[in-house]
Enzyme design. Structure first.
Site, PDB file in Angstrom:
ATOM      1  N   ARG A 113       0.895  -1.172   0.000  1.00 27.78           N
ATOM      2  CA  ARG A 113       0.000   0.000   0.000  1.00 27.78           C
ATOM      3  C   ARG A 113       0.918   1.203   0.000  1.00 27.78           C
ATOM      4  NH1 ARG A 113      -5.470   1.120   3.336  1.00 27.78           N
ATOM      5  NH2 ARG A 113      -6.137  -0.148   1.565  1.00 27.78           N
ATOM      6  N   HIS A 140      -7.139   0.945  -6.676  1.00 25.09           N
ATOM      7  CA  HIS A 140      -7.355   0.008  -5.564  1.00 25.09           C
ATOM      8  C   HIS A 140      -7.979  -1.273  -6.143  1.00 25.09           C
ATOM      9  CE1 HIS A 140      -7.675  -1.424  -1.604  1.00 25.09           C
ATOM     10  NE2 HIS A 140      -8.563  -0.609  -1.085  1.00 25.09           N
ATOM     11  N   GLN A 143      -9.802  -3.982  -3.949  1.00 19.96           N
ATOM     12  CA  GLN A 143     -11.136  -3.568  -3.511  1.00 19.96           C
ATOM     13  C   GLN A 143     -12.176  -3.908  -4.571  1.00 19.96           C
ATOM     14  OE1 GLN A 143     -12.046  -1.938  -0.462  1.00 19.96           O
ATOM     15  NE2 GLN A 143     -13.989  -2.682  -1.242  1.00 19.96           N
ATOM     16  N   ASP A 231     -17.340   6.693  -1.960  1.00 16.75           N
ATOM     17  CA  ASP A 231     -16.155   6.567  -1.097  1.00 16.75           C
ATOM     18  C   ASP A 231     -15.954   7.919  -0.422  1.00 16.75           C
ATOM     19  OD1 ASP A 231     -13.784   5.709   0.090  1.00 16.75           O
ATOM     20  OD2 ASP A 231     -12.582   5.851  -1.745  1.00 16.75           O
ATOM     21  N   CYS A 270     -16.270   1.170   0.076  1.00 15.83           N
ATOM     22  CA  CYS A 270     -15.094   0.361   0.448  1.00 15.83           C
ATOM     23  C   CYS A 270     -14.761   0.478   1.919  1.00 15.83           C
ATOM     24  CB  CYS A 270     -13.901   0.761  -0.415  1.00 15.83           C
ATOM     25  SG  CYS A 270     -13.329   2.451  -0.153  1.00 15.83           S
ATOM     26  N   ARG A 298     -13.274  -8.924   0.864  1.00 16.85           N
ATOM     27  CA  ARG A 298     -11.852  -8.620   0.659  1.00 16.85           C
ATOM     28  C   ARG A 298     -11.018  -9.879   0.911  1.00 16.85           C
ATOM     29  NH1 ARG A 298      -9.932  -3.457   1.161  1.00 16.85           N
ATOM     30  NH2 ARG A 298      -8.008  -4.409   0.404  1.00 16.85           N
TER      31      ARG A 298
END
Ligand code: CP
Ligand code: NVA
Length: 313
Positions: A113, A140, A143, A231, A270, A298
């Site tokens: 990340r 991402h 996700q 988001d 998310c 996930r």
């Protein structure tokens, strides 16, 4: 050289052909079903990643990604090493390339990340083991694999379905645009002028035959949608929180917006969420919200991603 025969990196959905993504999702579904009722820490019967170790590098905060990858490795019969970027020599100026060369001598795969997407690409280029993008400023993709699993569990195939993104055209939106092209659903994004999604991603998706529409009208975007997704207005690394709150205020996902969507529309986020900002509490805590299934997925999606990267599926 790795002790395994790795398939490849998992950096962005656009880098992988639809049949690979399909195979990963189908594997995730099958493995999720097989594990039903097992203790969360129990190892899968076939332990497909026995003897394998994943290094997890975090330059940004995480709850879901950290726990789901660590549990994924445990369930697959492997192990993980968690590293905070700032506590590594990376944080004192050791180059990304040298870090990649060294880590590749210890572990079988790397999850990262990163503050900037270039770091993930450089790790992949300089190292010799598969690298997984676990969020950058650009995208991402892990996700979106969990989101696809969640959507398909409810709707079956998403081909020709309609999805609305309402809010900031951020990293998750970029991966959603790539998912639209890869999985064949129509995507309408309602974003303020200054927070539109990456033009590169949109151009790529359209060149791939994707059906992508941009608007500044959230009600229009939600109209007839099978899923409404949003988001946070302020992603990790964003410095302009006040300007974002002002521009994005009219883009909150409210009950009125959900009422424009189809009757069985799903709401996804998310997480982490900010009730009263990008989403009204009645929506995220209401009956159309699937955010907890999405968070659980996930784990299931990433198990299949890990197994694919390491050449096990
Ligand atoms: N959705 C997501 O990536 O959550 P974390 O930041 O908690 O990992
Ligand atoms: N767009 C958010 C996602 C967090 C999981 C961020 O980058 O902070």
């Amino acid at each position: 050289m790795s002790a395994t025969a790795p398939n490849s990196h998992f950096l962005d959905l656009k880098d992988l052909p639809p049949d690979v993504l399909r195979h990963i999702l189908d594997t995730a579904k099958a493995w999720k079903a097989v594990r039903a009722g097992m203790p969360r820490g129990a190892v899968d019967e076939d332990a497909p990643l026995a003897g394998h170790t994943l290094a997890m590098i975090f330059e940004k905060s995480s709850t879901r990604t950290r726990i789901s990858f660590e549990m994924a490795m445990r369930q697959l019969g492997g192990s993980s090493v968690v590293l905070q970027g700032a506590a590594m020599q990376l944080g004192r100026g050791e180059s990304v390339a040298d870090t990649a060369r060294v880590i590749s001598r210890y572990v079988d795969a790397v999850m990262v990340r990163a503050e900037t997407h270039a770091t993930v690409v450089e790790l992949a280029d300089a190292g010799t083991v598969p690298v997984i993008n676990a969020l950058t400023d650009r995208s991402h993709p892990c996700q979106l694999m969990a989101d696809m699993l969640t959507l398909e569990e409810h709707f079956g195939s998403m081909e020709r379905r309609r999805v609305a993104w309402i809010g900031d055209g951020n990293n998750v939106a970029t991966s959603l645009i790539e998912a639209a092209a890869r999985f064949g659903f129509s995507l309408v994004l309602a974003c303020p002028e200054d927070y539109r999604p990456s033009g590169d991603a949109t151009a790529w998706a359209e060149a791939e035959g994707g059906d992508i529409t941009l608007t500044q009208d959230p009600l229009d975007a939600a109209s007839g949608a099978d899923a409404v997704i949003t988001d946070t207005w302020v992603s990790m690394g964003d410095a302009d929180a006040d300007a974002r709150a002002q521009a994005l205020g009219p883009f909150q996902v409210t009950p009125d917006i959900m009422n424009k969507a189809s009757a069985d529309a799903m709401f996804l986020h998310c997480l982490p969420a900010h009730r009263g900002e990008e989403v009204a509490a009645e929506v995220i805590d209401g009956p159309q919200s699937a955010v907890w299934d999405e968070a659980e997925n996930r784990l299931h999606a990433q198990k299949a991603i890990l197994a694919w990267c390491l050449g096990k599926i």
